[in-house]
Write an enzyme that holds these catalytic residues in place. Structure first.
Site, PDB file in Angstrom:
ATOM      1  N   HIS A  97       0.995  -1.353   0.075  1.00 28.72           N
ATOM      2  CA  HIS A  97       0.021   0.119   0.059  1.00 28.72           C
ATOM      3  C   HIS A  97       0.730   1.055  -0.012  1.00 28.72           C
ATOM      4  O   HIS A  97       2.052   1.003   0.575  1.00 28.72           O
ATOM      5  CB  HIS A  97      -0.974  -0.047   1.279  1.00 28.72           C
ATOM      6  CG  HIS A  97      -1.859   1.004   1.279  1.00 28.72           C
ATOM      7  ND1 HIS A  97      -1.355   2.477   1.869  1.00 28.72           N
ATOM      8  CD2 HIS A  97      -2.845   1.301   0.854  1.00 28.72           C
ATOM      9  CE1 HIS A  97      -2.523   3.320   1.726  1.00 28.72           C
ATOM     10  NE2 HIS A  97      -3.682   2.493   1.268  1.00 28.72           N
ATOM     11  N   GLU A 169      -3.861   2.828  -7.084  1.00 28.94           N
ATOM     12  CA  GLU A 169      -4.010   3.911  -6.209  1.00 28.94           C
ATOM     13  C   GLU A 169      -3.002   4.973  -6.263  1.00 28.94           C
ATOM     14  O   GLU A 169      -2.037   5.000  -5.773  1.00 28.94           O
ATOM     15  CB  GLU A 169      -4.053   3.473  -4.798  1.00 28.94           C
ATOM     16  CG  GLU A 169      -5.296   2.299  -4.544  1.00 28.94           C
ATOM     17  CD  GLU A 169      -5.234   2.319  -3.071  1.00 28.94           C
ATOM     18  OE1 GLU A 169      -6.482   2.391  -2.646  1.00 28.94           O
ATOM     19  OE2 GLU A 169      -4.539   1.483  -2.092  1.00 28.94           O
TER      20      GLU A 169
HETATM   21  P1  PGA Z   1      -9.102   6.822   0.560  1.00 32.23           P
HETATM   22  O1  PGA Z   1      -7.973   5.575   1.079  1.00 32.23           O
HETATM   23  O2  PGA Z   1     -10.300   6.201   0.197  1.00 32.23           O
HETATM   24  O3  PGA Z   1      -9.370   7.226   2.201  1.00 32.23           O
HETATM   25  O4  PGA Z   1      -8.688   8.009   0.027  1.00 32.23           O
HETATM   26  C1  PGA Z   1      -7.847   4.681  -0.095  1.00 32.23           C
HETATM   27  C2  PGA Z   1      -6.708   3.831   0.377  1.00 32.23           C
HETATM   28  O5  PGA Z   1      -5.700   4.034   0.686  1.00 32.23           O
HETATM   29  O6  PGA Z   1      -6.551   2.676  -0.059  1.00 32.23           O
END
Ligand code: PGA
Length: 264
Positions: A97, A169
């Protein structure tokens, strides 16, 4: 046919009580949605996993861990092995992540070892990739995504892909200071990921999830994009009702997309 993938990582927020209440409510609210269609998953803190693993099975919610060591056992103070995670009912390992990459120095090479460890133990590897704001501004986002995929998935065999999910992401889109990617931008990067995966492995069905400031206002639009098979949500999913609301709003969008691709 690919399923619809919807899940949340609760980061370092919910304690055991909070996780239990969340899973129970989410299970109740989504009880009438077939899990043959929906892969619903929650990735809570380590201390909650034993309880969450049991509850997840009852509620038909898959449980993941936010990180995982790559060795089965050994002199690795502070790490949790895949065997230990399996023991408490974890079936998904979230790997690399952006907060692990940015704050804890996790590298693509480490991610690759973790992906292999997950596969060795029958755990789904949820590999997170994404460019930083600076990389985006330098115009090297595509190269970064390709690099993260090539190293992160290095020496996997094609059959291993059955247990791999990718979450795209963008780092600049994540969290309280994040700004959601526009649908055009997200679609473009999902295309880069699909192309890279087919270049590396040939035709494949690796699920691609979008994450980063997904909220009730943009979820349906993101769900409708080509090559988006699911959403990986943070803040907007930490309340079970709000998560259920998003789930209900995107299911018809994913279904409509699947119907078009079947008839095409
Ligand atoms: P968020 O987090 O939706 O709060 O931006 C996404 C993530 O860290 O996977």
């Amino acid at each position: 046919m690919k399923k619809i993938y919807l899940g949340t990582n609760t980061k370092m927020y919910k304690n055991i009580g909070g996780t239990v209440a969340f899973l129970e409510e989410l299970g109740r609210l989504t009880k009438n949605i077939s899990r043959r269609e929906l892969e619903l998953f929650v990735i809570p803190s380590f201390t909650t996993l034993e309880t969450a693993g049991r509850l997840g099975e009852q509620q038909n919610i898959r449980i993941g861990a936010q990180n995982m060591g790559w060795a089965d056992e050994g002199q690795f103070t502070g790490e949790i092995s895949p065997l230990m995670l399996r023991e408490v009912g974890v079936t998904i390992a979230e790997i690399a992540h952006s907060e692990r990459r940015q704050l804890f120095g996790e590298t693509d090479e480490a991610a690759n070892q973790k992906v292999h460890a997950a596969l060795r133990h029958g755990i789904t590897a949820l590999l997170c990739i994404g460019e930083t704001r600076q990389q985006k501004e330098l115009g090297i986002a595509d190269e970064i995504l390709r690099l993260q995929l090539k190293v992160g998935l290095h020496s996997l065999r094609k059959q291993d892909l059955a247990s791999v999910w990718i979450a795209y992401e963008p780092v600049w889109a994540i969290g309280v200071n994040g700004e959601p990617a526009t649908p055009e931008y997200a679609a473009d990067k999902h295309r880069v990921i699909v192309d890279t995966l087919s270049e590396l492995f040939g035709p494949n069905e690796v699920p691609l999830l979008y994450g980063g400031s997904v909220n009730p206002g943009n979820a349906a639009q993101l769900a409708g994009l080509p090559h988006v098979d699911g959403l990986f949500i943070g803040r907007s999913a930490w309340n079970a009702e709000s998560f259920n609301h998003i789930i209900r709003s995107v299911l018809p969008v994913f279904r409509a997309k699947a119907a078009v691709s079947i008839s095409a």
